[in-house]
Design an enzyme around this catalytic site. Structure first.
Site, PDB file in Angstrom:
ATOM      1  NE  ARG A 188     -66.023  12.323  42.582  1.00  0.00           N
ATOM      2  CZ  ARG A 188     -65.348  11.601  41.700  1.00  0.00           C
ATOM      3  NH1 ARG A 188     -64.119  11.932  41.383  1.00  0.00           N
ATOM      4  NH2 ARG A 188     -65.898  10.537  41.168  1.00  0.00           N
TER       5      ARG A 188
ATOM      6  CE  LYS B 244     -65.649  -4.076  26.827  1.00  0.00           C
ATOM      7  NZ  LYS B 244     -64.337  -3.955  27.467  1.00  0.00           N
TER       8      LYS B 244
ATOM      9  N   GLY C  44     -70.903   6.718  36.532  1.00  0.00           N
ATOM     10  CA  GLY C  44     -70.550   7.955  35.842  1.00  0.00           C
ATOM     11  C   GLY C  44     -71.415   8.289  34.647  1.00  0.00           C
TER      12      GLY C  44
ATOM     13  N   GLY D  44     -67.759   2.614  40.783  1.00  0.00           N
ATOM     14  CA  GLY D  44     -67.415   1.240  41.174  1.00  0.00           C
ATOM     15  C   GLY D  44     -67.998   0.847  42.525  1.00  0.00           C
TER      16      GLY D  44
HETATM   17  P1  AMP Z   1     -70.051   1.369  30.481  1.00  0.00           P
HETATM   18  O1  AMP Z   1     -68.752   2.059  30.755  1.00  0.00           O
HETATM   19  O2  AMP Z   1     -69.945  -0.092  30.243  1.00  0.00           O
HETATM   20  O3  AMP Z   1     -71.142   1.754  31.452  1.00  0.00           O
HETATM   21  O4  AMP Z   1     -70.514   1.916  29.059  1.00  0.00           O
HETATM   22  C1  AMP Z   1     -70.768   3.261  28.791  1.00  0.00           C
HETATM   23  C2  AMP Z   1     -70.509   3.487  27.329  1.00  0.00           C
HETATM   24  O5  AMP Z   1     -71.304   2.612  26.566  1.00  0.00           O
HETATM   25  C3  AMP Z   1     -70.847   4.872  26.860  1.00  0.00           C
HETATM   26  O6  AMP Z   1     -69.662   5.549  26.570  1.00  0.00           O
HETATM   27  C4  AMP Z   1     -71.692   4.638  25.607  1.00  0.00           C
HETATM   28  O7  AMP Z   1     -71.294   5.452  24.518  1.00  0.00           O
HETATM   29  C5  AMP Z   1     -71.434   3.192  25.304  1.00  0.00           C
HETATM   30  N1  AMP Z   1     -72.506   2.561  24.526  1.00  0.00           N
HETATM   31  C6  AMP Z   1     -73.809   2.497  24.822  1.00  0.00           C
HETATM   32  N2  AMP Z   1     -74.491   1.893  23.845  1.00  0.00           N
HETATM   33  C7  AMP Z   1     -73.609   1.548  22.895  1.00  0.00           C
HETATM   34  C8  AMP Z   1     -73.705   0.894  21.632  1.00  0.00           C
HETATM   35  N3  AMP Z   1     -74.873   0.477  21.167  1.00  0.00           N
HETATM   36  N4  AMP Z   1     -72.580   0.725  20.900  1.00  0.00           N
HETATM   37  C9  AMP Z   1     -71.395   1.167  21.386  1.00  0.00           C
HETATM   38  N5  AMP Z   1     -71.230   1.774  22.568  1.00  0.00           N
HETATM   39  C10 AMP Z   1     -72.322   1.976  23.318  1.00  0.00           C
END
Ligand code: AMP
Length: 415
Positions: free
Chosen positions: A34, A217, A373, A396
């Site tokens: 950064r 999610k 990230g 974000g």
């Molecule tokens: P996000 O913060 O929503 O972008 O999600 C990132 C996180 O999603 C990472 O830490 C991954 O380990 C997790 N992730 C990706 N695929 C899966 C999965 N099939 N089951 C659980 N966690 C997951």
């Protein structure tokens, strides 16, 4: 005003940078990305013969002085990178003397902006939804304006170069701009680059356009997914989201993560994809684990039929091929969010397959933008950072920009 056209000679510039860098337990900077990202803007001010005042937040002190989040700890890193001895003002709200004494070619860093609650402008000590909250909020907005005015008083030019916080209407990222006329406020080089990269992806699309959305999610990505559904040719949805889609279609998902209250949202995405002629690519097979750890036992199973007691943790071999096929041949690519639990090496293969396909498509002339990230961590983990077109520094902020929202940090400069 465009930074390229401005001559800082004889001016004092206050630059909002994002120096929210990671520190180890001894206060040493562990990653200077950064700081390096802000250098083109900072060096331009000094090279022109301007005086440079830098301001940033670090961490979340929530309006209180927290020594472990002091920017004093990074002064030597900034000095080394900038090639001048950076001075330090230990109270960003009372830096009049230090700012006034600053000469052309000199640089000053202000202490953590978020030591002041006015920076974020959120009322302190009152619960949201209580009768006192609205009054406290109005009072805090006024205090925020005063704080922004104070920061503005240190300089005669304002430069916004902190893309990571550009989606926040904070004193230093947006409110401060009201104190400068159009000729004395501008975006920095990093901001310009980020805004251009988003523009390339959203408004200057070369087709086919493929977006890859992963992560854990649906709920946090739905706004972006809906916006992308009107723009992309291929939409790959992967990672934990896979199982919300599988369950919504009547699949068995074992103990995979799932948002049960988003099943209708998943079906609606599928319907809209069809209506918009978007090729929606969902995983058909998964690498499943019997425990959420790297050395769990694994088996490959259809994503719609995960055995009881097992969870889908990465994209399976057929899925990886389907993803790579959609990515190869694309001319615009956006990637946000991993295809599996990439932090565990044994479940990083799906994300790696995506990263490699993006690198290959980029070699063939695609514009590829990677942001958020985790996908940046992925691309770094696989050593492919130099084989994609642009890696965004914003999490974000990038996602909000892609959702089509106006960023307050950009809007404040343009008005
Ligand atoms: P996000 O913060 O929503 O972008 O999600 C990132 C996180 O999603 C990472 O830490 C991954 O380990 C997790 N992730 C990706 N695929 C899966 C999965 N099939 N089951 C659980 N966690 C997951």
């Amino acid at each position: 005003m465009k930074i390229e056209d401005f001559n800082f000679a004889g001016h004092k510039a206050i630059v909002r940078v994002d120096f929210n860098v990671p520190l180890d337990e001894n206060g040493n900077v562990t990653d200077e990305t950064r700081i390096k990202g802000a250098l083109p803007t900072l060096k331009k001010v000094l090279a022109d013969g301007g005086a440079l005042i830098m301001m940033s937040h670090m961490g979340k002190p929530k309006g209180k002085v927290k020594p472990e989040l002091s920017l004093k700890q990074i002064v030597k890193n900034v000095s080394n990178n900038l090639g001048v001895e950076v001075k330090f003002a230990a109270d960003c709200g009372k830096a009049d003397a230090e700012a006034a004494a600053l000469k052309p070619g000199e640089a000053l860093l202000l202490e953590n902006l978020r030591y002041y609650p006015e920076e974020e402008g959120k009322p302190v000590g009152v619960e949201k939804g209580t009768p006192e909250y609205d009054a406290a909020k109005a009072e805090m907005k006024n205090r925020q304006k005063e704080f922004a005015k104070k920061l503005a008083s240190y300089a005669d030019v304002y430069v916004m170069d902190a893309f990571g916080t550009a989606h926040r209407k904070h004193a230093s990222t947006a409110v401060i701009a009201d104190n400068f006329d159009k000729d004395h406020k501008m975006l920095g080089y990093l901001m310009e680059k980020e805004v251009k990269a988003v523009d390339n992806v959203l408004n200057n699309i070369k087709r086919p356009f493929t977006a890859i959305m992963g992560g854990s999610k649906v709920s946090t990505k739905i706004g972006i997914i809906e916006n992308l559904l009107t723009k992309v040719d291929n939409l790959i949805l992967c990672g934990g989201m896979t199982y919300t889609f599988a369950k919504a279609q009547g699949g068995k998902i074992g103990k995979s993560i799932c948002e049960d209250d988003k099943l209708d949202v998943a079906l609606d995405v599928m319907k809209k994809a069809k209506e918009n002629n978007v090729n929606l690519v969902l995983g058909t097979d998964s690498i499943c684990g019997d425990d959420f750890k790297n050395d769990a036992n694994t088996q490959v199973a259809p994503s719609m039929n995960i055995p009881e007691g097992w969870e889908g943790m990465d994209a399976g071999p057929d899925t990886r091929k389907a993803f790579a096929n959609a990515i190869k041949g694309s001319k615009t690519i956006l990637w946000n969010g991993p295809a599996g639990v990439f932090e565990f090496d044994n479940f990083a293969g799906g994300s790696k397959a995506i990263a490699e396909a993006i690198a290959e498509a980029t070699k063939e002339g695609a514009f590829s933008l990677i942001g958020g990230g985790d996908s940046v961590a992925c691309i770094n983990k696989f050593g492919l950072a130099d084989q994609v077109s642009y890696i965004s520094t914003g999490g974000g902020a990038l996602l909000e920009a892609i959702e089509g929202k106006e960023l307050p940090g950009v809007a404040a400069i343009e008005k």
